[in-house]
Enzyme design. Structure first.
Site, PDB file in Angstrom:
ATOM      1  N   GLU A   1       0.839  -1.188   0.000  1.00  0.00           N
ATOM      2  CA  GLU A   1       0.000   0.000   0.000  1.00  0.00           C
ATOM      3  C   GLU A   1       0.879   1.244   0.000  1.00  0.00           C
ATOM      4  OE1 GLU A   1      -4.139  -1.059   2.337  1.00  0.00           O
ATOM      5  OE2 GLU A   1      -2.528  -0.115   3.477  1.00  0.00           O
ATOM      6  N   CYS A   2       0.654   2.144  -0.935  1.00  0.00           N
ATOM      7  CA  CYS A   2       1.324   3.447  -0.988  1.00  0.00           C
ATOM      8  C   CYS A   2       2.844   3.290  -0.886  1.00  0.00           C
ATOM      9  CB  CYS A   2       0.778   4.378   0.081  1.00  0.00           C
ATOM     10  SG  CYS A   2       1.137   6.132  -0.237  1.00  0.00           S
TER      11      CYS A   2
END
Length: 436
Positions: free
Chosen positions: A327-328
């Site tokens: 994520e990210c």
């Protein structure tokens, strides 16, 4: 039955977090059990809340979560003496189009839960006008009740007197006025506060803030202004599906942005979480059946991550047979390269073709609704997921198969689709809840 308040302000940067932490610790020092919450998608403030109260703080979010999920998460406050929730941005600031149970505004949670609002207002550059602002906030929306105000950063006793007189005329209680005090200011960086776990003196800072606030604010009056609140029975939590039975979770200063309610849901549904530190050159546990790299600050540690060959080698071997998701910041590390703010390009794991750069800052901020085009750990193609994106990187390349159709809160399709290559997937958004 606990008492309850939600702390908000006309805007960001006024001092909500500092006041929340100071009050939480001050009331805890009085022997009260304090439960904190964070309204909206913030993965940094809850760790500070936990440091102040000694209890886990979770996010509650009207755009991403159902009312039932918010009630279930809030129910952990049922055995507390005082619930202190912290808002985000300004009191009524949310997105234009409502989500699951609201726009994401702090006012939604105040109205939904029946929690009175304690306003923090900075009167710098103003005097009587400050009361007009507070009166406008008080009267703007039916169902949102303002309990009173704490003034922050008053310039002088004369300034304070002018402001207080205006609040008397407006019929709004002022619980205290705080002069400027650099000793209680928390260090910041580009995504917000420097994380609590990175600050060795965080307990000392919170203690000093509590003493300072207790010396300038009427704690008894604040406690009296709080409403009795009866938590609804926790019929269910947000019920996020765990990505696997045994989850290898990257967890250190570079990978720390994961919502506490997500980890709780995973564990509640039987998942075992096996943490490892890429910064310590560790790879995922061989016993795990999935690996999850959350967001964080890889851009601050890119050189070290690039040099940690054992981490990279072990992760690549793991990905040959089992799913890996980022994520990210975790997504960026799964990519080919990351260029830091000074313009130095660092080779990442190369498990995806993504290349990002912080040399030219571009803010990506907002809620996200994703419909998966292919599966990720825990979710099949076609699943709809609600999350939030916040980073300052620029995408230089995103050549792999698009993972999802991603929309912002207005419904507009955005370019940050996420990627898939073999067993490896990544998204720029942080998962908050399943869309129901």
């Amino acid at each position: 039955m606990p008492r309850s308040l939600i702390i908000s302000a006309p805007a960001s940067g006024v001092g909500k977090t500092t006041l929340t932490l100071a009050l939480a610790r001050a009331f805890r020092d009085r022997g009260l059990v304090v439960q904190s919450f964070k309204s909206g998608p913030d993965y940094i403030d809850p760790a500070f809340h936990a440091a102040a109260t000694g209890r886990v703080s979770v996010n509650i979010d009207s755009w991403a979560m159902t009312r039932e999920s918010v009630d279930a998460l809030a129910a952990r406050g049922a055995n507390a003496d005082l619930v202190l929730a912290e808002g985000s941005m300004g009191l009524f600031d949310g997105v234009a189009a409502p989500g699951v149970s609201g726009t994401g505004a702090t006012a939604d949670i105040a109205d939904m839960m029946g929690w009175p609002v304690l306003l923090v207002i900075d009167p710098s550059g103003q005097a009587q006008t400050t009361a007009a602002v507070a009166k406008g906030l008080r009267d703007f929306r039916e169902g949102v009740r303002v309990a009173g105000v704490v003034l922050n950063r008053v310039a002088s006793p004369r300034h304070e007197d002018l402001v207080r007189r205006a609040f008397v005329d407006a019929g709004i209680a002022v619980f205290g006025a705080l002069p400027r005090h650099a000793a209680i200011e928390l260090p910041k960086r580009h995504l917000g506060l420097v994380q609590a776990e990175e600050q060795k003196n965080v307990d000392q800072l919170i203690g000093e803030a509590a003493r300072f606030v207790a010396g300038h604010v009427d704690l008894d009056a604040i406690l009296q202004s709080a409403s009795d609140w009866s938590a609804k029975p926790a019929a269910q939590s947000s019920n996020l599906t765990p990505p696997g039975q045994r989850v290898a979770l990257a967890r250190d200063a570079a990978f720390s942005f994961i919502y506490p309610h997500m980890l709780e849901d995973w564990r509640a549904r039987g998942a075992e979480i096996l943490t490892f530190s890429p910064l310590a050159d560790e790879g995922p546990d061989a016993r795990a059946d999935v690996c999850w790299l959350p967001g964080g600050y890889p851009e601050l540690h890119a050189g070290q991550l690039a040099a940690n060959t054992r981490f990279q080698r072990t992760l690549a071997s793991f990905a040959e047979t089992r799913p890996v998701h980022g994520e990210c910041g975790g997504y960026m590390v799964l990519g080919t390269a990351l260029t830091d703010a000074e313009g130095t390009r660092h080779a990442m794991t190369g498990l995806l073709g993504l290349e990002t750069s912080f040399a030219v800052r571009r803010m990506h901020l907002g809620y996200r609704l994703a419909e998966l085009a292919s599966s990720i750990p825990g979710y099949q193609a076609g699943s709809r997921l609600r999350g939030h994106e916040f980073h300052y990187s620029t995408i230089l390349a995103q050549p792999d198969t698009a993972l999802a159709v991603v929309r912002d809160a207005t419904g507009a399709i955005i370019a940050e689709t996420g990627s898939r290559r073999g067993n490896v997937t990544g998204t720029f958004f942080h998962l908050i809840a399943e869309d129901r």
